[in-house]
Design an enzyme around this catalytic site. Structure first.
Site, PDB file in Angstrom:
ATOM      1  CG  ASP A  81      -2.016   0.944   1.232  1.00  0.00           C
ATOM      2  OD1 ASP A  81      -2.402   1.355   0.126  1.00  0.00           O
ATOM      3  OD2 ASP A  81      -2.549   1.278   2.314  1.00  0.00           O
ATOM      4  CD  GLU A 133      -3.308   8.425  -4.585  1.00  0.00           C
ATOM      5  OE1 GLU A 133      -3.042   7.385  -3.951  1.00  0.00           O
ATOM      6  OE2 GLU A 133      -3.645   9.486  -4.040  1.00  0.00           O
ATOM      7  CG  HIS A 179      -5.226   7.996   3.798  1.00  0.00           C
ATOM      8  ND1 HIS A 179      -4.495   8.613   2.828  1.00  0.00           N
ATOM      9  CD2 HIS A 179      -5.492   6.754   3.338  1.00  0.00           C
ATOM     10  CE1 HIS A 179      -4.316   7.783   1.807  1.00  0.00           C
ATOM     11  NE2 HIS A 179      -4.915   6.641   2.087  1.00  0.00           N
TER      12      HIS A 179
END
Ligand code: G3H
Ligand code: 13P
Ligand code: ZN
Length: 306
Positions: A81, A133, A179
């Site tokens: 991740d 991303e 987040h």
């Protein structure tokens, strides 16, 4: 069984459900995720961050998941991740990860593209899938701090170009999530209009980070047993449904797992004063995390898709 993203995400996109990506950094969270996925007959992605690697040790966390996934009767992806560097990607691939994310979202377009292309060339040769991303999430991504005022939604035309030029397998986009447990000050809102434009132009699977629900039920649970989480707010289920309906096929969840973990530990220790067996203390939380993961799998529509 261990697979990469390409075994599970294109089908999710086609059938309009999302596969859950759940972060872990230890044995019990991993067990909870896998047990929930098996019970729900759902494919699952296990996410390991650089901080989780530093916490557990790379070969240890990789082997824990590889061994557990080998025994699981649902498809499991072992996924890095928010990989920040090519060197970290190489180490993870060597350690047996089946998938990696290269996060160059803080870089200018050209540099993000160059880095992603380098990772794709390396990873694809080794049958490892790549998530990239484009656009910036508000808040904090691992070591990368992005001010809320700096939040940049993904530009649909840029996303189309980036996906085509980088040849990545899945693309994380920024449509208003962040987040952690404090995602919205006012009413939760996602730019579904931008998502629709991106989904129209980009045909590879799209990823939503920062998607925890941070439900009042769980926050109150922590606070009831002595915690102090205030003003936390996540993405409501209704917006998750909208996101999936409009093209999101991978959804990342970490904060909800952390909150359930904390709730369980707090409750257990306050209720059972003479208990000091770590297996019982953490085992209690494991059940709560499993419940959270099962709820997500139902919400994402991936139940029965294994
Ligand atoms: O995207 C961030 C994840 O929640 C990982 O968090 O870097 O604290 O492990 P961490
Ligand atoms: P949350 O903080 O909303 O759980 O997001 C986790 C995430 O995006 C991991 O990559
Ligand atoms: Zn993330």
């Amino acid at each position: 069984m261990l697979v990469n993203l390409n075994h599970i995400l294109p089908l999710a996109r086609k059938r309009h459900y999302a596969v859950g990506h759940f972060n872990t950094s230890n044995l019990e969270i991993t067990q909870a995720i896998l047990s929930a996925a098996e019970e729900m007959r759902a494919p699952v992605i296990i996410g390991i961050s650089e901080k989780a690697i530093n916490y557990a040790g790379l070969p240890i966390i990789a082997n824990l998941i590889r061994t557990s996934a080998d025994k699981a009767n649902v498809p499991v992806v072992l996924h890095l991740d928010h990989g920040a560097t090519f060197e970290l990607i190489q180490e993870c691939v060597k350690a047996g990860f089946t998938s990696v994310m290269i996060d160059g979202s803080h870089l200018p377009y050209k540099e993000n593209l160059m880095l992603t292309k380098k990772v794709v060339a390396y990873a694809h040769k080794r049958n490892v899938s790549v998530e990239a991303e484009i656009g910036r999430l508000a808040g904090i991504e691992d070591n990368i701090k992005v001010k809320k005022s700096d939040a940049m939604y993904t530009n649909p035309a840029e996303a189309e170009r980036f996906a085509r030029e980088s040849e990545c397998d899945a693309l994380a986009i920024a449509i208003g999530t962040s987040h952690g447990a404090y995602k919205f000050k006012g009413k939760p809102r996602l730019r579904i209009d931008i998502l629709k434009q991106i989904a129209y132009r980009v045909k590879i699977p799209l990823v939503l980070h920062g998607a925890s629900g941070v439900k009042a039920k769980w926050v109150n649970y922590v606070n009831k047993f002595g915690g102090n989480i205030e003003h936390a707010r996540g993405v409501p289920d209704k917006l998750i449904h909208e996101a999936i309906k409009n093209g999101i096929s991978k959804i990342n969840v970490d904060t909800d797992i952390r909150i359930a973990f904390t709730a369980g530990i707090r409750e257990f220790l306050l209720k059972y004063h003479s208990e000091f067996d770590p297996r019982k203390i953490i085992g209690y939380s494991r059940e709560l995390i499993k419940q959270v993961v099962k709820d997500k799998i139902l919400l994402f529509g991936s139940s029965g898709q294994a």
